[in-house]
Structure formats: C-alpha cells, structure tokens
Design a protein around this motif. Structure first.
Motif, PDB file in Angstrom:
ATOM      1  N   ALA A   1      62.898 126.692   2.296  1.00  0.00           N
ATOM      2  CA  ALA A   1      63.580 127.311   3.531  1.00  0.00           C
ATOM      3  C   ALA A   1      65.088 127.607   3.189  1.00  0.00           C
ATOM      4  O   ALA A   1      65.896 128.506   3.337  1.00  0.00           O
ATOM      5  CB  ALA A   1      63.138 126.796   4.851  1.00  0.00           C
ATOM      6  N   GLY A   2      65.553 126.153   3.069  1.00  0.00           N
ATOM      7  CA  GLY A   2      67.000 125.976   2.727  1.00  0.00           C
ATOM      8  C   GLY A   2      67.491 126.904   1.580  1.00  0.00           C
ATOM      9  O   GLY A   2      68.668 127.415   1.694  1.00  0.00           O
ATOM     10  N   PHE A   3      66.979 127.150   0.363  1.00  0.00           N
ATOM     11  CA  PHE A   3      67.059 128.087  -0.421  1.00  0.00           C
ATOM     12  C   PHE A   3      67.122 129.626   0.060  1.00  0.00           C
ATOM     13  O   PHE A   3      68.030 130.303  -0.352  1.00  0.00           O
ATOM     14  CB  PHE A   3      66.101 127.979  -1.720  1.00  0.00           C
ATOM     15  N   PHE A   4      66.325 130.055   0.837  1.00  0.00           N
ATOM     16  CA  PHE A   4      66.083 131.281   1.182  1.00  0.00           C
ATOM     17  C   PHE A   4      67.331 131.589   2.278  1.00  0.00           C
ATOM     18  O   PHE A   4      67.795 132.431   2.306  1.00  0.00           O
ATOM     19  CB  PHE A   4      64.763 131.572   1.893  1.00  0.00           C
ATOM     20  N   VAL A   5      67.603 130.516   3.316  1.00  0.00           N
ATOM     21  CA  VAL A   5      68.738 130.705   3.908  1.00  0.00           C
ATOM     22  C   VAL A   5      70.100 130.882   3.187  1.00  0.00           C
ATOM     23  O   VAL A   5      70.816 131.873   3.629  1.00  0.00           O
ATOM     24  CB  VAL A   5      69.036 129.434   5.007  1.00  0.00           C
TER      25      VAL A   5
ATOM     26  N   GLY B   1      78.029 126.274   3.607  1.00  0.00           N
ATOM     27  CA  GLY B   1      78.385 125.951   4.956  1.00  0.00           C
ATOM     28  C   GLY B   1      77.522 126.137   5.729  1.00  0.00           C
ATOM     29  O   GLY B   1      77.302 125.406   6.966  1.00  0.00           O
ATOM     30  N   TYR B   2      76.618 127.260   5.710  1.00  0.00           N
ATOM     31  CA  TYR B   2      75.556 127.288   6.782  1.00  0.00           C
ATOM     32  C   TYR B   2      74.530 126.327   6.946  1.00  0.00           C
ATOM     33  O   TYR B   2      73.971 125.678   7.763  1.00  0.00           O
ATOM     34  CB  TYR B   2      74.866 128.802   6.409  1.00  0.00           C
ATOM     35  N   LEU B   3      74.248 125.996   5.526  1.00  0.00           N
ATOM     36  CA  LEU B   3      73.431 124.907   5.360  1.00  0.00           C
ATOM     37  C   LEU B   3      73.705 123.689   5.991  1.00  0.00           C
ATOM     38  O   LEU B   3      73.163 122.793   6.859  1.00  0.00           O
ATOM     39  CB  LEU B   3      72.843 124.670   3.811  1.00  0.00           C
ATOM     40  N   VAL B   4      74.976 123.190   5.831  1.00  0.00           N
ATOM     41  CA  VAL B   4      75.658 122.086   6.445  1.00  0.00           C
ATOM     42  C   VAL B   4      75.820 122.314   7.836  1.00  0.00           C
ATOM     43  O   VAL B   4      75.563 121.310   8.396  1.00  0.00           O
ATOM     44  CB  VAL B   4      77.175 121.864   5.847  1.00  0.00           C
ATOM     45  N   SER B   5      76.382 123.286   8.522  1.00  0.00           N
ATOM     46  CA  SER B   5      76.391 123.471   9.791  1.00  0.00           C
ATOM     47  C   SER B   5      75.023 123.446  10.734  1.00  0.00           C
ATOM     48  O   SER B   5      74.980 122.929  11.676  1.00  0.00           O
ATOM     49  CB  SER B   5      77.017 125.042  10.136  1.00  0.00           C
ATOM     50  N   MET B   6      73.835 123.765   9.894  1.00  0.00           N
ATOM     51  CA  MET B   6      72.495 123.721  10.468  1.00  0.00           C
ATOM     52  C   MET B   6      72.031 122.253  10.364  1.00  0.00           C
ATOM     53  O   MET B   6      71.390 121.848  11.267  1.00  0.00           O
ATOM     54  CB  MET B   6      71.657 124.814   9.757  1.00  0.00           C
TER      55      MET B   6
ATOM     56  N   HIS C   1      81.446 126.302   8.627  1.00  0.00           N
ATOM     57  CA  HIS C   1      81.095 127.308   7.417  1.00  0.00           C
ATOM     58  C   HIS C   1      82.404 128.236   7.346  1.00  0.00           C
ATOM     59  O   HIS C   1      82.829 128.576   6.180  1.00  0.00           O
ATOM     60  CB  HIS C   1      79.843 127.943   7.348  1.00  0.00           C
ATOM     61  N   ASP C   2      82.975 128.489   8.634  1.00  0.00           N
ATOM     62  CA  ASP C   2      84.432 129.490   8.398  1.00  0.00           C
ATOM     63  C   ASP C   2      85.349 128.583   7.766  1.00  0.00           C
ATOM     64  O   ASP C   2      86.124 129.010   7.022  1.00  0.00           O
ATOM     65  CB  ASP C   2      84.782 129.761   9.767  1.00  0.00           C
ATOM     66  N   ARG C   3      85.504 127.409   8.172  1.00  0.00           N
ATOM     67  CA  ARG C   3      86.381 126.419   7.610  1.00  0.00           C
ATOM     68  C   ARG C   3      86.352 126.220   6.072  1.00  0.00           C
ATOM     69  O   ARG C   3      87.147 126.224   5.155  1.00  0.00           O
ATOM     70  CB  ARG C   3      86.791 125.193   8.435  1.00  0.00           C
ATOM     71  N   MET C   4      84.878 125.968   5.622  1.00  0.00           N
ATOM     72  CA  MET C   4      84.644 125.763   4.376  1.00  0.00           C
ATOM     73  C   MET C   4      84.863 126.709   3.282  1.00  0.00           C
ATOM     74  O   MET C   4      85.318 126.358   2.218  1.00  0.00           O
ATOM     75  CB  MET C   4      83.120 124.951   4.348  1.00  0.00           C
ATOM     76  N   SER C   5      84.434 127.700   3.848  1.00  0.00           N
ATOM     77  CA  SER C   5      84.726 129.387   2.913  1.00  0.00           C
ATOM     78  C   SER C   5      85.974 129.973   2.966  1.00  0.00           C
ATOM     79  O   SER C   5      86.566 130.631   2.191  1.00  0.00           O
ATOM     80  CB  SER C   5      83.585 130.013   3.315  1.00  0.00           C
TER      81      SER C   5
ATOM     82  N   ALA D   1      73.180 119.606  10.446  1.00  0.00           N
ATOM     83  CA  ALA D   1      73.730 118.686  11.391  1.00  0.00           C
ATOM     84  C   ALA D   1      73.310 119.047  12.852  1.00  0.00           C
ATOM     85  O   ALA D   1      74.290 118.988  13.801  1.00  0.00           O
ATOM     86  CB  ALA D   1      75.224 118.735  11.191  1.00  0.00           C
ATOM     87  N   LEU D   2      72.187 119.217  13.175  1.00  0.00           N
ATOM     88  CA  LEU D   2      71.632 119.847  14.296  1.00  0.00           C
ATOM     89  C   LEU D   2      72.408 120.956  14.860  1.00  0.00           C
ATOM     90  O   LEU D   2      72.742 120.782  16.163  1.00  0.00           O
ATOM     91  CB  LEU D   2      71.656 118.623  15.299  1.00  0.00           C
ATOM     92  N   MET D   3      72.913 121.885  14.203  1.00  0.00           N
ATOM     93  CA  MET D   3      73.576 123.191  14.783  1.00  0.00           C
ATOM     94  C   MET D   3      74.800 122.549  15.143  1.00  0.00           C
ATOM     95  O   MET D   3      75.783 123.570  15.500  1.00  0.00           O
ATOM     96  CB  MET D   3      72.939 123.735  15.737  1.00  0.00           C
ATOM     97  N   LEU D   4      75.525 121.437  14.842  1.00  0.00           N
ATOM     98  CA  LEU D   4      76.869 121.055  15.414  1.00  0.00           C
ATOM     99  C   LEU D   4      78.006 121.908  14.853  1.00  0.00           C
ATOM    100  O   LEU D   4      78.779 122.210  15.348  1.00  0.00           O
ATOM    101  CB  LEU D   4      77.161 119.627  14.875  1.00  0.00           C
ATOM    102  N   GLY D   5      77.773 122.287  13.459  1.00  0.00           N
ATOM    103  CA  GLY D   5      78.542 123.177  12.851  1.00  0.00           C
ATOM    104  C   GLY D   5      78.955 124.526  13.528  1.00  0.00           C
ATOM    105  O   GLY D   5      79.966 125.054  13.323  1.00  0.00           O
TER     106      GLY D   5
END
Length: 151
Positions: free
Chosen positions: A66-70, A113-118, A138-142, A120-124
C-alpha cells in the motif's frame, strides 16, 4: 501584504496557495481513486484464488505494498502532470517554492512526504491548519505547494 481572499491563502513569496477546503476535496478524490485501485486489486487476487489473512507477515506485506502504491501514485502523477487526478479535477497544480513546475526529484520528495504525513496519523496534513503559510509537511519537505492551476 494584502489579506487573503476567501478562496486563497497568502504565501510569503506573493504566490497564492490554493484554499485549504479545495485541497481537502482534491485529497478526498485522490483517496477514492486509491481505494478503487485497492478494491480492484483485492478482487483480482480473490478471483484468482488468493487468500487474505491478518497474520503479521501478511499485514506487513500489505502495508508495504500500500505504501509503495501511494508513493508511486503521488510521485508519478505529480511528475507527469504537476497534479494528481484530484488536483486536476479541482483545478489545482503543484509548483515549487520558486514558482516552477516540480522537477522529478521534487516529486520524489513530495511522494515520500505524503508517506511521512500519513504515517503520523495524518498530522502532516493537519499541520496545514496551524502553519503560518498553510503548508503541509510534504509541501515543506519537497519545497513545493499547491496553487490554482494556470492551465
């Protein structure tokens, strides 16, 4: 600096960031696209005789897939069109902090960044509500963000 209108939020560089509500709806569309893909995948596996289990190994493999496809969905769509289907449907696109279309490396960072944001319980994503510029992790990371489309 002028106050932001009700459809846009101000960005320090003078470029207007897309309204949070519009970005949210674009995210819902992307979620529905990804869920439809997951259901289709599950139906194909089930139809060819595959079995699903809730064991630790099966769950870990499913989470990794799932993470790979996201990651591929968000990275690929942004690299190809500077937008995901949800962003396109909502009339939005991704640009860099410098105002240019994202490079492939920017898209890779955004997908990660999307994976990181998700994860963390969508905190990103929620972070955008308290961020001074309305940006997500993910805006800031990229070093990219979402704006109304110029197309």
């Amino acid at each position: 600096m002028d106050a932001p209108s009700d459809t846009e939020e101000a960005e320090p560089s003078g470029v207007s960031i897309a309204q949070m509500q519009t970005r949210f709806y674009a995210g819902l569309i992307d979620t529905l696209v990804l869920l439809a893909g997951a259901v289709l995948y599950g139906l194909i596996v089930w139809k060819v005789g595959g079995k699903f289990s809730l064991g630790p190994l099966s769950t870990a493999i499913t989470a990794l897939a799932a993470g790979f496809f996201v990651f591929v969905y968000f990275t690929g769509c942004t690299a190809i069109a500077s937008a995901t289907p949800g962003l396109m449907w909502s009339g939005l696109e991704v640009i860099t902090f410098e105002g240019n279309p994202p490079r492939f490396s920017d898209c890779l960072w955004r997908g990660f960044g999307y994976l990181v944001s998700m994860s963390a319980l969508m905190l990103g994503f929620i972070w955008a509500a308290v961020d001074a510029e309305g940006l997500t992790w993910h805006d800031r990371m990229s070093r990219t963000f979402i704006v109304p489309s110029s197309r």
